[in-house]
Design a protein around this motif. Structure first.
Motif, PDB file in Angstrom:
ATOM      1  N   GLY A 247       0.754  -1.182  -0.157  1.00 49.80           N
ATOM      2  CA  GLY A 247      -0.053   0.094  -0.023  1.00 49.80           C
ATOM      3  C   GLY A 247       0.795   1.230   0.086  1.00 49.80           C
ATOM      4  O   GLY A 247       0.388   2.393  -0.024  1.00 49.80           O
TER       5      GLY A 247
ATOM      6  N   SER B 251       4.372   3.715  -1.085  1.00 49.60           N
ATOM      7  CA  SER B 251       4.798   4.440  -2.299  1.00 49.60           C
ATOM      8  C   SER B 251       6.292   4.415  -2.244  1.00 49.60           C
ATOM      9  O   SER B 251       6.983   4.414  -1.123  1.00 49.60           O
ATOM     10  CB  SER B 251       4.335   5.640  -2.273  1.00 49.60           C
ATOM     11  OG  SER B 251       2.914   5.638  -2.557  1.00 49.60           O
TER      12      SER B 251
ATOM     13  N   VAL C  41       0.696  -2.848 -13.786  1.00 50.24           N
ATOM     14  CA  VAL C  41       1.114  -1.548 -13.042  1.00 50.24           C
ATOM     15  C   VAL C  41       0.150  -0.257 -13.431  1.00 50.24           C
ATOM     16  O   VAL C  41       0.338   0.735 -12.729  1.00 50.24           O
ATOM     17  CB  VAL C  41       2.616  -1.274 -12.841  1.00 50.24           C
ATOM     18  CG1 VAL C  41       3.551  -2.425 -12.422  1.00 50.24           C
ATOM     19  CG2 VAL C  41       3.150  -0.938 -14.415  1.00 50.24           C
TER      20      VAL C  41
ATOM     21  N   ARG D  37      -1.488   2.460 -11.299  1.00 57.13           N
ATOM     22  CA  ARG D  37      -0.628   2.422  -9.849  1.00 57.13           C
ATOM     23  C   ARG D  37       0.786   3.158 -10.141  1.00 57.13           C
ATOM     24  O   ARG D  37       1.255   3.920  -9.074  1.00 57.13           O
ATOM     25  CB  ARG D  37      -0.281   1.004  -9.234  1.00 57.13           C
ATOM     26  CG  ARG D  37      -1.565   0.482  -9.003  1.00 57.13           C
ATOM     27  CD  ARG D  37      -1.531  -0.793  -8.448  1.00 57.13           C
ATOM     28  NE  ARG D  37      -0.562  -1.772  -9.101  1.00 57.13           N
ATOM     29  CZ  ARG D  37       0.709  -2.365  -8.551  1.00 57.13           C
ATOM     30  NH1 ARG D  37       1.156  -1.929  -7.549  1.00 57.13           N
ATOM     31  NH2 ARG D  37       1.127  -3.268  -9.428  1.00 57.13           N
ATOM     32  N   PHE D  38       1.502   3.063 -11.352  1.00 56.88           N
ATOM     33  CA  PHE D  38       2.845   3.418 -11.385  1.00 56.88           C
ATOM     34  C   PHE D  38       2.811   4.543 -12.683  1.00 56.88           C
ATOM     35  O   PHE D  38       2.122   4.573 -13.455  1.00 56.88           O
ATOM     36  CB  PHE D  38       3.931   2.402 -11.895  1.00 56.88           C
ATOM     37  CG  PHE D  38       3.991   1.399 -10.973  1.00 56.88           C
ATOM     38  CD1 PHE D  38       3.431   1.228  -9.787  1.00 56.88           C
ATOM     39  CD2 PHE D  38       5.267   0.376 -11.283  1.00 56.88           C
ATOM     40  CE1 PHE D  38       3.854   0.181  -8.750  1.00 56.88           C
ATOM     41  CE2 PHE D  38       5.570  -0.651 -10.455  1.00 56.88           C
ATOM     42  CZ  PHE D  38       4.970  -0.718  -9.244  1.00 56.88           C
TER      43      PHE D  38
ATOM     44  N   MET E 150       5.814   4.863  -7.977  1.00 58.25           N
ATOM     45  CA  MET E 150       5.120   3.505  -7.619  1.00 58.25           C
ATOM     46  C   MET E 150       4.244   3.781  -6.356  1.00 58.25           C
ATOM     47  O   MET E 150       4.799   3.934  -5.413  1.00 58.25           O
ATOM     48  CB  MET E 150       6.132   2.369  -7.505  1.00 58.25           C
ATOM     49  CG  MET E 150       7.009   2.285  -8.456  1.00 58.25           C
ATOM     50  SD  MET E 150       8.226   0.906  -8.212  1.00 58.25           S
ATOM     51  CE  MET E 150       9.134   1.276  -7.003  1.00 58.25           C
ATOM     52  N   ASN E 151       2.901   3.588  -6.517  1.00 51.46           N
ATOM     53  CA  ASN E 151       1.841   3.946  -5.422  1.00 51.46           C
ATOM     54  C   ASN E 151       1.308   2.624  -5.576  1.00 51.46           C
ATOM     55  O   ASN E 151       1.241   1.808  -6.296  1.00 51.46           O
ATOM     56  CB  ASN E 151       1.215   5.026  -5.864  1.00 51.46           C
ATOM     57  CG  ASN E 151       1.812   6.486  -5.991  1.00 51.46           C
ATOM     58  OD1 ASN E 151       2.643   6.535  -5.334  1.00 51.46           O
ATOM     59  ND2 ASN E 151       0.883   7.170  -6.809  1.00 51.46           N
ATOM     60  N   SER E 152       0.717   2.608  -4.150  1.00 53.87           N
ATOM     61  CA  SER E 152      -0.383   1.276  -4.018  1.00 53.87           C
ATOM     62  C   SER E 152       0.460   0.035  -4.248  1.00 53.87           C
ATOM     63  O   SER E 152      -0.091  -1.000  -4.872  1.00 53.87           O
ATOM     64  CB  SER E 152      -1.652   1.382  -4.855  1.00 53.87           C
ATOM     65  OG  SER E 152      -2.172   2.591  -4.691  1.00 53.87           O
ATOM     66  N   LEU E 153       1.749  -0.237  -3.748  1.00 49.65           N
ATOM     67  CA  LEU E 153       2.695  -1.355  -4.008  1.00 49.65           C
ATOM     68  C   LEU E 153       1.858  -2.649  -3.241  1.00 49.65           C
ATOM     69  O   LEU E 153       1.385  -2.595  -2.206  1.00 49.65           O
ATOM     70  CB  LEU E 153       3.990  -0.911  -3.333  1.00 49.65           C
ATOM     71  CG  LEU E 153       4.855  -0.078  -4.404  1.00 49.65           C
ATOM     72  CD1 LEU E 153       6.019   0.561  -3.427  1.00 49.65           C
ATOM     73  CD2 LEU E 153       5.417  -0.781  -5.541  1.00 49.65           C
ATOM     74  N   LYS E 154       2.459  -3.752  -4.206  1.00 44.78           N
ATOM     75  CA  LYS E 154       1.810  -4.843  -3.637  1.00 44.78           C
ATOM     76  C   LYS E 154       3.062  -5.951  -3.448  1.00 44.78           C
ATOM     77  O   LYS E 154       4.269  -5.526  -3.868  1.00 44.78           O
ATOM     78  CB  LYS E 154       0.863  -5.416  -4.623  1.00 44.78           C
ATOM     79  CG  LYS E 154      -0.199  -4.607  -5.123  1.00 44.78           C
ATOM     80  CD  LYS E 154      -1.139  -5.307  -6.215  1.00 44.78           C
ATOM     81  CE  LYS E 154      -2.253  -4.418  -6.616  1.00 44.78           C
ATOM     82  NZ  LYS E 154      -2.866  -4.984  -7.740  1.00 44.78           N
TER      83      LYS E 154
ATOM     84  N   ASP F 275       4.895  -6.698  -6.566  1.00 49.97           N
ATOM     85  CA  ASP F 275       5.962  -5.702  -7.181  1.00 49.97           C
ATOM     86  C   ASP F 275       7.568  -5.828  -6.709  1.00 49.97           C
ATOM     87  O   ASP F 275       8.319  -5.382  -7.289  1.00 49.97           O
ATOM     88  CB  ASP F 275       5.510  -4.179  -6.781  1.00 49.97           C
ATOM     89  CG  ASP F 275       4.161  -4.022  -7.446  1.00 49.97           C
ATOM     90  OD1 ASP F 275       3.361  -3.569  -6.617  1.00 49.97           O
ATOM     91  OD2 ASP F 275       3.716  -4.457  -8.571  1.00 49.97           O
TER      92      ASP F 275
END
Length: 121
Positions: free
Chosen positions: A15, A17, A63, A66-67, A82-86, A89
């Motif tokens: 979640g 960045s 991505v 999100r990216f 990079m946002n909302s990372l999982k 990733d």
């Protein structure tokens, strides 16, 4: 000699960045496409995002949304927000660029050394 140097990787919770940067240096006359790739352990290196010298962009489906890839042509630098990372990733991220440099001028493709991104669940 042209060098690409990445920075900005690290450990982040799901979640979160991160912002990656990649600066190109050397006797550069111009840079065409710039891109970010990633390679997870045991997997192939895949394209994450690409940006042309006029700012057109393309993203991997995983991505998109999100990216965000961007570049500063005056600084010969490309970024990856990079946002909302999982957790999926998690990988080593590599910068790639088509660079016109040298004497005589030659168009060659260059890779950075990579920066590690780890997303914890």
């Amino acid at each position: 000699q042209v060098r690409l140097v990445e920075s900005g990787g690290g450990l982040v919770q799901a979640g979160g960045s991160l912002r990656l940067s990649c600066a190109a240096s050397g006797s550069i006359r111009g840079i065409n496409d710039m891109a970010w790739y990633r390679q997870a352990p045991g997997k192939e290196r895949d394209l994450v995002a690409l940006i042309t010298n006029i700012g057109s962009t393309d993203y991997a489906a995983s991505v998109k949304g999100r990216f965000t890839i961007s570049r500063d042509n005056a600084k010969n630098t490309v970024y990856l927000q990079m946002n909302s990372l999982k957790p999926e990733d998690t990988a080593d991220y590599y910068c790639n660029a088509d660079v016109v440099a040298g004497a005589p001028l030659t168009l060659l493709n260059y890779w950075g050394q990579g920066t590690q991104v780890t997303v914890s669940s």
